[in-house]
Design a protein around this motif. Structure first.
Motif, PDB file in Angstrom:
ATOM      1  N   LEU A  56      -4.676  -1.846   8.009  1.00 37.51           N
ATOM      2  CA  LEU A  56      -3.649  -2.896   8.267  1.00 37.51           C
ATOM      3  C   LEU A  56      -2.815  -2.445   9.398  1.00 37.51           C
ATOM      4  N   ILE A 104       2.312   1.801  -3.274  1.00 33.78           N
ATOM      5  CA  ILE A 104       1.187   2.584  -4.389  1.00 33.78           C
ATOM      6  C   ILE A 104       1.210   3.810  -4.123  1.00 33.78           C
ATOM      7  N   GLN A 105       0.992   4.277  -2.727  1.00 35.01           N
ATOM      8  CA  GLN A 105       0.826   5.565  -2.453  1.00 35.01           C
ATOM      9  C   GLN A 105       2.217   6.479  -3.090  1.00 35.01           C
ATOM     10  N   VAL A 153       0.702  -1.323  -0.033  1.00 33.57           N
ATOM     11  CA  VAL A 153      -0.161   0.043   0.044  1.00 33.57           C
ATOM     12  C   VAL A 153       1.102   1.296  -0.011  1.00 33.57           C
ATOM     13  N   ARG A 189       1.934   6.723  -6.769  1.00 32.25           N
ATOM     14  CA  ARG A 189       0.780   7.843  -7.179  1.00 32.25           C
ATOM     15  C   ARG A 189       1.460   9.328  -6.965  1.00 32.25           C
ATOM     16  N   LEU A 208      -6.506   4.532  -0.076  1.00 31.87           N
ATOM     17  CA  LEU A 208      -5.371   3.880   0.156  1.00 31.87           C
ATOM     18  C   LEU A 208      -5.030   4.040   1.556  1.00 31.87           C
ATOM     19  N   LEU A 238      -6.910   1.975   4.223  1.00 28.09           N
ATOM     20  CA  LEU A 238      -6.600   0.685   4.075  1.00 28.09           C
ATOM     21  C   LEU A 238      -5.091   0.315   4.879  1.00 28.09           C
ATOM     22  N   ALA A 239      -4.312   1.246   4.465  1.00 26.80           N
ATOM     23  CA  ALA A 239      -3.070   1.603   5.531  1.00 26.80           C
ATOM     24  C   ALA A 239      -3.420   1.653   6.853  1.00 26.80           C
TER      25      ALA A 239
END
Lengths: 165, 511
Positions: free
Chosen positions: B170, A56-57, A53, A60, B163, B166-167
């Protein structure tokens, strides 16, 4: 690529996750032999997810910074000095309450927060508000709810016992 | 019989007092910007330590129901939502205040909130027993799937940046793995500290993450008042004026539609009252025969989100009480209230202590009626409460944070609360939502222990675990929830791109 504040969080998270992934190599149990899914499997799956994640951040952010002109972002001004003072007051409160008991520590903490963090100088308010709040909390938490709050040591313990019972 | 027994439990001065206090405190907290039901429940968890389980739980559920409405008080009067659930009400309601009709807007809000809550109570009575009975047949594989379903909502509650949501989720899951492994006893992430061997306790973590971090955030940002502009309504005598019968009849379909929508959204894991309010409002603007006037002070624009958010708050109790899975951040924190009294919400509690559960149902119903009654007397007072200097509130909140943590554990618990306050501050400043963290912390042991037990039972055959009919169905639903926001965004992006291209082509032809 413009290095902005936004890059700090995902980079930090990814770095911490990689370190913790290394820590999971130490998770061992003699009972885990027969299991595919041992004590390290679930934390590892989460950490791999966190790393993915974060990347991906970052990706982006890189793509955005190459296609869009840099913008200064919200001009938020953070008062870290006041935060540090509040944090120090809270740490002091937690330490003090063990030695002096609930009443003196709460009163001292509230005066400290009002004076140091919020800069109050009016003596009537600085003493009146904490006195009122501490009395209210004493009535609710000690008298009404009978919560097991610290009584302190030595002379403070004697004072607490007189007031609590 | 059980339903009647539940109502009979309420006939006690202690319970009546808990309900009235819960609603009053809920209205007060809801009216204070930055203090919502989640913060309130987290902050007051230790206060109920000495109370009987039913009394304590009723205090919290009534606080929850009232806080959702309470947010609309400052939303209507100052255009500052007391809680996120009142975002849509702020848009529409403040136009009433500008026209000098604040009382009318508050009246519509309280009537719609109470009706929405009461309609959802019917759902609570009808759906929960069946879900709980079905859940008794569930094995570890199904509980694993339910845990994943609970997590899948993260993308829906993190509307700004999925995102980051989601982080945060998690991170919450990771926090749930700290301490002794529940299956093998292996030490995990304890870093040599014995205090971490028992894991991260939910109560100090919730207090730090939601209550103390909010105070830190305001201190760091130099926010010294809750409401900056106070001119107008606070100087006048603000009174709740219930809508006339004709107005209520006119709004009946709006309220019914939004209540059912809110109830359905509330039952879904994580998609809580705020989502319900936004969807309720948006649906109303689409189904209205005459959409003019929305955004300029229209009664439907207040009734729809208020009915939906209160119905969702009640709906969120259904998965908690029947399955033991939190339906929202507030219900995730509410699990702490059950745990303090050695109760584990879920189907077993439903079967073993059905009197307690039906008592809760009755209490939630009464709480919604009390919101209607108490709002008349308290709105003006709570509107003024938002004007209390923030230093007094901050001092009061921080003291309760420490006292609460100390009463739950010892100095270590207070230290942990402080650590979570700092974590919450850092996450908020970096734009990460806090609700997924607490959902992850609660769901982590459910997910991990369930999948590992399921694998042991299936001789480590993952396919056999995941292909069980109920497990596969729940996991498919979870997958849809998880990817739906991304798919919708991609769809919007594609359609916007196509329409822009078509527009350019047409323009070229015209030229």
């Amino acid at each position: 690529v413009h290095v902005t504040r936004e890059f700090v969080a995902p980079t930090g998270i990814a770095a911490a996750a990689i370190f913790l992934l290394y820590v999971t190599t130490g998770f061992r149990s003699p009972y885990a032999q027969s299991e595919i899914f041992g004590p390290a499997s679930f934390p590892r799956a989460i950490l791999i997810g966190l790393i993915a994640v974060s990347f991906i951040q970052l990706l982006r952010l890189v793509m955005r910074s190459t296609t869009e002109p840099p913008h200064p972002g919200p001009s938020a001004q953070f008062d870290w000095l006041r935060f540090t003072a509040a944090l120090a007051a809270l740490i002091g409160y937690i330490i003090l309450i063990k030695f002096t008991g609930f009443l003196p520590a709460t009163l001292t903490f509230q005066v400290a927060i009002l004076v140091v963090v919020f800069g109050w100088r009016d003596l009537r308010m600085v003493l009146g508000v904490p006195a009122g709040l501490t009395f209210l909390y004493f009535m609710i938490f000690v008298r009404l709810l009978d919560l097991p709050l610290p009584q302190g040591y030595g002379w403070f313990r004697q004072l607490s016992r007189v007031l609590y019972f | 019989m059980e339903i009647i027994a539940g109502w009979q439990l309420l006939i006690s001065p202690e319970i009546a007092l808990a309900l009235v206090l819960g609603v009053t405190v809920g209205l007060m907290l809801g009216a204070l910007p930055g203090m919502d039901a989640t913060v309130g429940v987290a902050l007051l968890l230790p206060v109920t330590y000495a109370l009987e389980p039913l009394t304590a739980l009723l205090f919290f559920v009534s606080l929850y129901a009232a806080a959702v409405f309470g947010g609309s008080i400052t939303a209507i009067l100052f255009r500052i939502p007391g809680s996120t659930e009142a975002i849509m009400t702020a848009i529409e309601g403040h136009h009433f205040t500008a026209r000098g009709e604040a009382g009318v807007a508050l009246g519509i809000s309280v009537a719609a909130s109470a009706t929405g809550g009461l309609i959802a109570c019917l759902g609570l009575y009808l759906a929960t027993p069946y879900l709980a009975a079905a859940a008794l047949e569930f094995g570890p594989a199904e509980y694993f799937a339910l845990g994943i379903l609970g997590l899948s909502c993260i993308s829906s509650i993190s509307s700004n940046d999925q995102l980051k949501g989601l982080a945060a989720g998690l991170f919450g899951l990771l926090l749930g793995t700290v301490g002794l492994d529940l299956i093998t006893g292996a030490k995990r992430f304890d870093f040599g500290a014995n205090v971490l061997l028992t894991g991260i306790p939910l109560v100090p973590a919730s207090i730090g993450l939601f209550a103390a971090s909010e105070v830190f955030r305001r201190i760091v940002r130099r926010e010294s008042t809750l409401v900056q502009s106070v001119a107008g309504p606070t100087q006048e005598r603000v009174r709740v004026r219930l809508p006339k019968l004709a107005e209520l009849i006119r709004l009946r379909w709006t309220v019914l539609r939004s209540s059912l929508l809110g109830l359905a959204i509330g039952i879904l894991p994580g998609a809580g009252a705020t989502t319900a309010a936004i969807i309720g409002y948006s649906v109303e603007t689409k189904v209205a025969r005459d959409p003019k006037g929305f955004g300029k002070g229209r009664a439907e624009g207040i009734a729809a989100p208020e009915a939906a958010n209160n119905a969702a708050a009640v709906g969120a109790m259904i998965p908690l009480l029947s399955l033991g899975i939190p339906g929202s951040a507030t219900t995730a924190v509410l699990i702490g209230a059950f745990l303090i009294h050695n109760l584990q919400p879920g189907p077993l509690l439903f079967m073993r202590s059905s009197d307690l559960i039906y008592g809760l149902f009755a209490g939630i119903t009464v709480a919604n009626l009390l919101v209607l009654g108490l709002a008349f007397f308290t709105v003006r007072l709570f509107a003024r409460l938002a004007l209390v200097p923030y230093p007094i509130l901050a001092t009061a909140i921080l003291s309760v944070c420490v006292i609460g943590s100390l009463s739950f554990g010892d100095v270590n618990a207070a230290g942990l609360m402080l650590a979570f306050a700092c974590i919450g501050l850092v996450l908020e400043l970096a734009g990460y939502p806090l609700a997924p963290v607490i959902l992850g912390l609660v769901l982590s042991p459910i997910i991990e222990v369930s999948i590992r037990r399921a694998l042991i039972m299936a001789n480590d055959d993952m396919l056999a675990v995941l292909s069980r009919p109920i497990t596969a169905t729940i996991l498919t639903i979870a997958l849809v929830f998880l990817v739906a926001p991304w798919l919708m965004r991609t769809w919007h992006w594609l359609t916007a791109d196509l329409s822009t291209a078509a527009g350019k082509k047409r323009k070229g032809k015209d030229d």
